[in-house]
Design an enzyme around this catalytic site. Structure first.
Site, mmCIF file in Angstrom:
data_model
loop_
_atom_site.group_PDB
_atom_site.id
_atom_site.type_symbol
_atom_site.label_atom_id
_atom_site.label_comp_id
_atom_site.label_asym_id
_atom_site.label_seq_id
_atom_site.Cartn_x
_atom_site.Cartn_y
_atom_site.Cartn_z
ATOM 1 N N VAL A 1 1.330 -1.764 -0.390
ATOM 2 C CA VAL A 1 0.166 0.146 0.227
ATOM 3 C C VAL A 1 0.676 1.257 -0.542
ATOM 4 O O VAL A 1 2.415 1.110 0.471
ATOM 5 C CB VAL A 1 -0.769 0.013 0.918
ATOM 6 C CG1 VAL A 1 -1.705 -0.921 1.330
ATOM 7 C CG2 VAL A 1 -0.215 -0.206 2.230
ATOM 8 N N SER A 2 0.617 2.320 -0.149
ATOM 9 C CA SER A 2 1.487 3.537 -0.372
ATOM 10 C C SER A 2 1.957 4.263 0.652
ATOM 11 O O SER A 2 2.624 4.750 0.440
ATOM 12 C CB SER A 2 0.577 4.409 -2.186
ATOM 13 O OG SER A 2 -0.105 3.610 -2.263
#
Length: 220
Positions: free
Chosen positions: A10-11
């Site tokens: 995930v970012s």
């Protein structure tokens, strides 16, 4: 035996990896042996991700990389994305990702013109997927930028809320002697975030005086 390595990304720190955890169950149900699971919170537009690089280093011929989508592997510009995929293929591994059509078995049983066509189609579809992942990243960035401009013009922009617990964890790891890469991997954040938080901390120390620094050695 089919061997898989699962990559989950995930970012940001505000997102979590729970949704991607189902990949392991699905892989096992499809007859894969899970050789490793690699999780991290980092931008897909950065190739220098500790867990991604660790996974590539661990790859063995015949391994299959499983990810939720191709943008979990890369949101890089196309030339850099192709270089990343090439480093995976150089290890004799391949991708098993929704939206990426795998013609490898057909290619292996084909020859002549049919083989050339299948290989060309495979490369074209992969390029399209990688470019779409990059386009989506750039579109999101532009929308975010426009949103910030609108919020600023309305006097409502306050910036991202700081995660103080994450900051303290990064500082503690660095003070204990962890390298930048180790800190990013353990804390579950990006290398750039570690560098930024550590630089701010060092600046605060310089402003407050040397007595505020801890005696532990620091590695870079």
């Amino acid at each position: 035996m089919k061997v898989a390595r699962i990559y989950e990304r995930v970012s940001t720190d505000e997102q979590d990896l729970t949704r991607q955890a189902s990949l392991e169950k699905s892989a096992i149900e499809n007859g894969y042996y899970i050789a490793g699971i690699y999780r991290e919170k980092a931008s897909g537009a950065n190739a220098d991700r500790p867990e991604l690089q660790r996974m590539i280093a661990d790859l063995q011929p015949g391994d299959v990389i499983i990810a939720e989508r191709i943008d979990r592997i890369s949101r890089l510009p196309l030339p850099e994305a192709e270089k990343l995929i090439a480093s995976i293929r150089a290890k004799g591994a391949k991708l098993a990702i929704p939206g990426i059509v795998d013609f490898s078995e057909l290619v292996a049983t084909s020859d002549g013109y049919s083989r050339i066509v299948l290989e060309s189609m495979q490369e074209l579809l992969l390029k399209l997927a990688l470019q779409m992942a990059r386009d989506d990243y750039e579109t999101r960035r532009e929308r975010q930028y426009q949103g910030i401009l609108l919020a600023k013009s309305a006097g409502k922009y306050k910036g991202r809320k700081e995660d103080k617990n994450m900051h303290q964890r990064i500082i503690a790891l660095r003070q204990s002697g962890s390298t930048i890469h180790q800190t990013a991997a353990i804390a579950g954040c990006s290398i750039s975030q570690v560098k930024r938080i550590w630089a701010i901390h060092q600046e605060q120390i310089r402003n407050e005086g040397p007595e505020s620094e801890h005696p532990a050695s620091i590695c870079s």
